[in-house]
Write an enzyme that holds these catalytic residues in place. Structure first.
Site, PDB file in Angstrom:
ATOM      1  N   GLY A 125      33.839  31.415  61.095  1.00 36.01           N
ATOM      2  CA  GLY A 125      32.863  30.820  62.006  1.00 36.01           C
ATOM      3  C   GLY A 125      33.075  29.305  62.034  1.00 36.01           C
ATOM      4  N   GLY A 126      32.400  28.630  62.942  1.00 37.28           N
ATOM      5  CA  GLY A 126      32.411  27.166  62.959  1.00 37.28           C
ATOM      6  C   GLY A 126      33.665  26.520  63.523  1.00 37.28           C
TER       7      GLY A 126
ATOM      8  CB  SER B 201      27.792  35.402  64.865  1.00 38.04           C
ATOM      9  OG  SER B 201      28.486  35.770  63.693  1.00 38.04           O
TER      10      SER B 201
ATOM     11  CG  HIS C 176      28.611  39.188  66.929  1.00 47.80           C
ATOM     12  ND1 HIS C 176      29.243  39.954  67.897  1.00 47.80           N
ATOM     13  CD2 HIS C 176      29.610  38.624  66.206  1.00 47.80           C
ATOM     14  CE1 HIS C 176      30.548  39.848  67.760  1.00 47.80           C
ATOM     15  NE2 HIS C 176      30.809  39.047  66.733  1.00 47.80           N
TER      16      HIS C 176
ATOM     17  N   GLY D 246      27.341  31.714  66.578  1.00 50.30           N
ATOM     18  CA  GLY D 246      26.989  31.704  65.156  1.00 50.30           C
ATOM     19  C   GLY D 246      26.386  30.375  64.759  1.00 50.30           C
ATOM     20  CB  SER D 247      27.967  27.113  63.841  1.00 52.07           C
ATOM     21  OG  SER D 247      29.149  27.795  63.624  1.00 52.07           O
TER      22      SER D 247
ATOM     23  CG  MET E 285      37.426  40.338  63.100  1.00 51.08           C
ATOM     24  SD  MET E 285      36.622  38.748  62.834  1.00 51.08           S
ATOM     25  CE  MET E 285      34.925  39.278  62.696  1.00 51.08           C
TER      26      MET E 285
ATOM     27  CG  ASP F  69      31.444  38.141  63.247  1.00 49.77           C
ATOM     28  OD1 ASP F  69      32.120  38.672  64.141  1.00 49.77           O
ATOM     29  OD2 ASP F  69      30.735  37.129  63.430  1.00 49.77           O
TER      30      ASP F  69
ATOM     31  CG  HIS G 200      33.994  41.124  66.041  1.00 47.97           C
ATOM     32  ND1 HIS G 200      34.096  39.741  66.102  1.00 47.97           N
ATOM     33  CD2 HIS G 200      35.265  41.590  66.153  1.00 47.97           C
ATOM     34  CE1 HIS G 200      35.361  39.393  66.242  1.00 47.97           C
ATOM     35  NE2 HIS G 200      36.093  40.493  66.261  1.00 47.97           N
TER      36      HIS G 200
ATOM     37  CG  MET H  28      38.439  37.381  69.199  1.00 50.45           C
ATOM     38  SD  MET H  28      36.739  37.363  68.607  1.00 50.45           S
ATOM     39  CE  MET H  28      36.743  35.927  67.526  1.00 50.45           C
TER      40      MET H  28
ATOM     41  CG  MET I 186      35.619  38.833  58.888  1.00 51.31           C
ATOM     42  SD  MET I 186      35.660  37.064  58.608  1.00 51.31           S
ATOM     43  CE  MET I 186      34.831  36.479  60.074  1.00 51.31           C
TER      44      MET I 186
ATOM     45  N   GLY J  29      38.327  35.290  62.208  1.00 52.93           N
ATOM     46  CA  GLY J  29      38.415  35.082  60.759  1.00 52.93           C
ATOM     47  C   GLY J  29      37.381  34.114  60.193  1.00 52.93           C
TER      48      GLY J  29
ATOM     49  CG  ASP K 117      32.875  36.269  68.599  1.00 48.97           C
ATOM     50  OD1 ASP K 117      32.280  35.256  68.189  1.00 48.97           O
ATOM     51  OD2 ASP K 117      33.158  37.251  67.874  1.00 48.97           O
ATOM     52  N   GLY K 118      33.166  32.849  69.788  1.00 46.53           N
ATOM     53  CA  GLY K 118      33.809  31.784  69.024  1.00 46.53           C
ATOM     54  C   GLY K 118      33.643  30.404  69.640  1.00 46.53           C
ATOM     55  N   GLY K 119      33.017  29.512  68.879  1.00 47.49           N
ATOM     56  CA  GLY K 119      32.895  28.121  69.306  1.00 47.49           C
ATOM     57  C   GLY K 119      31.955  27.897  70.479  1.00 47.49           C
TER      58      GLY K 119
HETATM   59  C1  DX5 Z   1      34.925  34.749  64.142  1.00 50.39           C
HETATM   60  C2  DX5 Z   1      33.712  35.604  64.447  1.00 50.39           C
HETATM   61  C3  DX5 Z   1      32.680  34.937  65.298  1.00 50.39           C
HETATM   62  C4  DX5 Z   1      32.068  33.743  64.660  1.00 50.39           C
HETATM   63  C5  DX5 Z   1      31.266  32.962  65.650  1.00 50.39           C
HETATM   64  O1  DX5 Z   1      35.883  35.515  63.516  1.00 50.39           O
HETATM   65  O2  DX5 Z   1      34.096  36.766  65.126  1.00 50.39           O
HETATM   66  O3  DX5 Z   1      31.679  35.867  65.660  1.00 50.39           O
HETATM   67  O4  DX5 Z   1      31.267  34.065  63.585  1.00 50.39           O
HETATM   68  O5  DX5 Z   1      30.834  31.823  65.014  1.00 50.39           O
HETATM   69  P1  DX5 Z   1      30.789  30.417  65.745  1.00 50.39           P
HETATM   70  O6  DX5 Z   1      29.828  30.571  66.882  1.00 50.39           O
HETATM   71  O7  DX5 Z   1      30.310  29.480  64.681  1.00 50.39           O
HETATM   72  O8  DX5 Z   1      32.172  30.114  66.232  1.00 50.39           O
HETATM   73 ZN    ZN Z   2      32.549  38.072  66.059  1.00 49.26          ZN
END
Ligand code: DX5
Ligand code: ZN
Length: 246
Positions: A173-174, A37, A62, A226-227, A97, A64, A95, A166, A66, A171, A204-206
Site C-alpha cells: 500500500g502507499g 482497503s 477491500h 487504502g492510505s 495476490m 488484500d 483481492h 492495478m 498476499m 504488493g 486499485d493503487g495510489g
Molecule cells: C496493493 C493493494 C492495494 C493497496 C491500496 O497491492 O492491492 O489494494 O492496498 O493501497 P493504497 O490506496 O495506499 O495504494
Molecule cells: Zn488490492
C-alpha cells in the site's frame, strides 16, 4: 439586444437539457463506488475500523491477501477475514495476490467474500478458478498488474463480473499512482462498452482525492483506496470526497 435574448433562450432550451442528459448517462452506467482497503487500517483496532466503514458511504471493504510468493509481502488470511466479516456489514471485495489461486478461492467464498479476484499473472488459464468462484455464487474478478499487456484480459472480459486494474505494482500500500494506468483504463472501458458487457472496472493503487476525478472520468466503476482513507484525519469525509460529493 433582442438577438442576445433569443440566443440566451436557445441556450436554456437546448444546451442545458442536453448537458443534464449526459450527466444522467454517466451516473447510470458507471457506479462511482468506493472500496477502502483494509491493508491500510489500524490492525490493532480492526473492530473500530470496521465500524467506521459501516458508518461511511463506502459500498465495500477491500481485502488484500498476499502470500509472500506471488508478491514479496505477506498480509493476512482466513482468520482475519472471518473476524472482519463478523464486524463489517459491507460486502467484502477480496483481492488475492497469491500463487495457485484455484486452491484457495472456494475457502475465501466460504469465509464470506462478496467477490473474489485473482491475478491473471498467477495462472496459465484463469477459467478453472473463475468457474470455482462462479459455482459458489460469488462474483468473479480478474486482476491485472501494470506491466502486463492489457490485451491479456480481452478473452475474459465477458467471463467475469469485474476486472481489477492495478494502478501500482501489487504488493504494497502507499505507492504512487502510475499515470499510464489512465490509458489502460480507457482501453478497458471502451472494450467493455463496445461489446455491450456489464463487467465492472475496479481500479486499485495510489488513489486519492486529487486523482480520483480523472480516474472516474476515464471510466472506473469502483475505486480502491487504502492510505487515502485510513490515514485521513476524517476517513468518512474523505470517502465522500473520493466519490465527488462534498
Ligand atoms: C496493493 C493493494 C492495494 C493497496 C491500496 O497491492 O492491492 O489494494 O492496498 O493501497 P493504497 O490506496 O495506499 O495504494
Ligand atoms: Zn488490492
Amino acid at each position: 439586444m433582442r438577438y442576445r435574448a433569443l440566443f440566451f433562450c436557445i441556450c436554456v432550451f437546448f444546451l442545458v437539457p442536453l448537458q443534464r442528459k449526459q450527466h444522467n448517462y454517466k451516473i447510470l452506467n458507471y457506479m462511482r463506488h468506493i472500496s477502502p482497503s483494509l491493508l491500510a487500517a489500524d490492525f490493532g483496532n480492526l473492530q473500530r475500523e470496521c465500524e467506521m466503514i459501516n458508518n461511511s458511504s463506502a459500498e465495500y471493504l477491500h481485502i488484500d491477501v498476499m502470500d509472500g510468493v506471488f508478491v514479496p509481502n505477506i498480509s493476512f488470511g482466513f482468520p482475519v477475514m472471518k473476524a472482519v466479516s463478523k464486524h463489517c456489514n459491507k460486502p467484502l471485495d477480496v483481492h488475492l495476490m497469491i500463487t495457485h489461486p484455484e486452491k484457495y478461492v472456494e475457502r475465501f467464498c466460504d469465509a464470506g467474500a462478496w467477490s473474489v479476484g485473482f491475478h491473471i499473472e498467477a495462472v496459465d488459464d484463469p477459467m478453472p478458478a473463475i468457474e470455482l468462484i462462479r459455482n459458489k455464487g460469488v462474483r468473479t474478478c480478474l486482476t491485472i498488474n501494470p506491466k502486463t499487456d492489457i490485451h491479456a484480459l480481452d478473452p475474459y472480459l465477458g467471463e467475469v463480473d469485474m476486472v481489477l486494474l492495478m494502478s501500482v505494482e501489487a504488493g504494497y500500500g502507499g505507492q504512487s499512482f502510475i499515470e499510464e494506468s489512465i490509458d489502460r483504463l480507457r482501453y478497458l472501458r471502451k472494450a467493455i462498452d463496445q461489446r455491450g458487457l456489464s463487467t465492472l472496472i475496479e481500479v486499485d493503487g495510489g488513489i486519492n482525492t486529487k486523482n480520483a476525478p480523472l480516474v472516474w472520468e476515464a471510466g472506473a466503476d469502483i475505486l480502491v483506496a487504502g492510505s487515502a482513507v485510513f490515514q485521513a484525519k476524517d476517513p468518512i469525509a474523505t470517502i465522500n470526497l473520493l466519490k465527488g460529493n462534498n
